[in-house]
Design a protein around this motif. Structure first.
Motif, mmCIF file in Angstrom:
data_model
loop_
_atom_site.group_PDB
_atom_site.id
_atom_site.type_symbol
_atom_site.label_atom_id
_atom_site.label_comp_id
_atom_site.label_asym_id
_atom_site.label_seq_id
_atom_site.Cartn_x
_atom_site.Cartn_y
_atom_site.Cartn_z
ATOM 1 N N THR A 67 0.870 -1.172 0.000
ATOM 2 C CA THR A 67 0.000 0.000 0.000
ATOM 3 C C THR A 67 0.906 1.220 0.000
ATOM 4 O O THR A 67 1.745 1.383 0.896
ATOM 5 N N VAL A 68 0.736 2.067 -0.995
ATOM 6 C CA VAL A 68 1.685 3.147 -1.267
ATOM 7 C C VAL A 68 0.953 4.491 -1.334
ATOM 8 O O VAL A 68 -0.281 4.557 -1.357
ATOM 9 N N LEU A 69 1.734 5.564 -1.404
ATOM 10 C CA LEU A 69 1.210 6.899 -1.651
ATOM 11 C C LEU A 69 1.255 7.153 -3.155
ATOM 12 O O LEU A 69 2.320 7.057 -3.776
ATOM 13 N N ALA A 70 0.096 7.480 -3.742
ATOM 14 C CA ALA A 70 0.008 7.669 -5.184
ATOM 15 C C ALA A 70 -0.659 9.000 -5.508
ATOM 16 O O ALA A 70 -1.490 9.500 -4.746
ATOM 17 N N TYR A 71 -0.291 9.534 -6.674
ATOM 18 C CA TYR A 71 -0.859 10.809 -7.130
ATOM 19 C C TYR A 71 -0.808 10.843 -8.654
ATOM 20 O O TYR A 71 -0.159 9.998 -9.293
ATOM 21 N N SER B 252 -3.820 6.697 -0.741
ATOM 22 C CA SER B 252 -3.174 5.405 -0.563
ATOM 23 C C SER B 252 -3.728 4.473 -1.629
ATOM 24 O O SER B 252 -4.870 4.646 -2.081
ATOM 25 N N ALA B 253 -2.932 3.515 -2.045
ATOM 26 C CA ALA B 253 -3.366 2.625 -3.131
ATOM 27 C C ALA B 253 -2.498 1.382 -3.121
ATOM 28 O O ALA B 253 -1.388 1.384 -2.589
ATOM 29 N N TYR B 254 -3.021 0.318 -3.731
ATOM 30 C CA TYR B 254 -2.219 -0.879 -3.934
ATOM 31 C C TYR B 254 -1.293 -0.628 -5.127
ATOM 32 O O TYR B 254 -1.742 -0.195 -6.199
ATOM 33 N N ASN B 255 -0.024 -0.900 -4.964
ATOM 34 C CA ASN B 255 0.938 -0.527 -5.994
ATOM 35 C C ASN B 255 0.573 -1.081 -7.365
ATOM 36 O O ASN B 255 0.707 -0.395 -8.384
#
Length: 347
Positions: free
Chosen positions: A127-131, A227-230
């Motif tokens: 689980t990552v930080l995405a934009y 947050s998102a699944y890579n």
């Protein structure tokens, strides 16, 4: 109705139910979206072609309560992909059952963290930080502190609904080094600190349930970061031409999902055949090019296309920024902390 007719009717009903049970296809349950699309192409459809065993698919959003409900009702789910705390809790209470490790080639064939009495690792994921990179050509968010900085980065942002990962990211955003996160969360003061950090941006937060939602939220402009699944982020870039970015250096939480067999499955032998097929390194190596989650079979890692490795959580340039999900902490605390999170989020 005479007694004999009543008995005949009851017998006919039992025969009908038994026939229906026999007619039910083996059911595999995963997380939906781009990930399950990839699984269908490399696992589910080839398995049916190779064995003649028909599959029905379902998807879910996780939760030990959902597993318990399915295990207590009539058999409808067989093979399920679960998170690590669900694996431990489900095994302890008999909701899921021990696997036949001989059918999988032995425990020593897999990463140590992928081995459990009741489950075998399916993927290593994060689980990552995405934009959206198109929205931030300059000064892009690069830390969880940025996620909580609504002055520099105004606009809605999203987290997965529930305490897992949200509390870890809150502490990262509050300056706690990743290797100290679970030491801090083990204290009452640490829990209060994490919720206070979340509360500081409550008016800017929305929550997602399914893994397919974060790319949709970014694509629609509903959120500025999430947050998102890579794997879902990379899949959106590959399949939809997006320019979504992962802030790997910000820190992320990674863990291993597992394949399990539900305790009331009436197709345990077929279930093990499917799990063995999906655990074969020749099949596992095919997943990362579709969606970049890491394999769990030791022999599969060396077979993965090198071109996709930079997008996998376990890549050398990424893993140093990762925090491995503390399964023991969440087994003990998931239910009470989720209850508190849900009450807080509903305010």
């Amino acid at each position: 109705m005479s007694v004999n007719l009543f008995r005949l009717a009851a017998l006919a009903g039992c025969v009908a139910m038994a026939t229906a049970a026999q007619a039910r296809d083996l059911t595999v349950v995963s997380w939906g979206g781009a990930y399950q699309d990839a699984q269908r192409e490399i696992y589910f459809q080839p398995f049916t072609a190779a064995t003649g065993i028909a599959l029905t698919e379902d998807s879910w959003n996780g939760g030990i309560g959902a597993l318990r409900a399915k295990a207590e009702g009539p058999a409808s789910w067989d093979v399920i992909q679960v998170e690590s705390d669900e694996l431990v809790l489900g095994c302890e209470e008999g909701t899921i059952v021990p696997l036949d490790w001989e059918a999988l080639g032995g425990e020593d064939q897999f990463l140590p963290a992928a081995v459990h009495e009741c489950g075998v690792g399916a993927i290593v994921w994060a689980t990552v930080l995405a934009y959206d990179g198109d929205k931030y050509p300059d000064n892009a968010p690069s830390s969880w502190a940025d996620f909580f900085d609504t002055e520099t980065y105004p606009g809605p942002r999203a987290l997965r609904s529930g305490a897992r990962q949200a509390l870890e990211f809150a502490l990262m955003g509050d300056g706690v080094p990743p290797d100290q996160i679970y030491d801090v969360l083990a204290t009452d003061e640490g829990i209060e600190r994490a919720f206070a950090k979340l509360d500081s941006i409550r008016d800017s937060l929305i929550f997602w349930e399914a893994g397919a939602q974060p790319p949709q939220l970014l694509a629609s402009g509903e959120v500025v970061m999430t947050s998102a699944y890579n794997g879902r982020i990379t899949a959106a870039n590959q399949d939809e031409g997006r320019n979504f970015q992962i802030a790997w250096d910000a820190g992320f939480v990674y863990q291993i999902d597992s394949w399990v067999v539900l305790g009331n499955s009436d197709k345990p032998d077929e279930a093990m055949q499917l799990i063995a097929y999906m655990s074969d390194p020749e099949n596992q190596k095919l997943l990362p090019p579709f969606i970049p989650y890491g394999p769990t079979h030791k022999d599969a890692a060396a077979k993965v296309d090198p071109a996709v490795l930079p997008n996998v959580p376990t890549a050398p340039e990424n893993i140093d920024h990762g925090l491995f999900f503390d399964r023991d902490f969440w087994v003990d605390r998931v239910e009470d902390l989720n209850a508190r999170f849900n009450a807080w989020a509903a305010q």
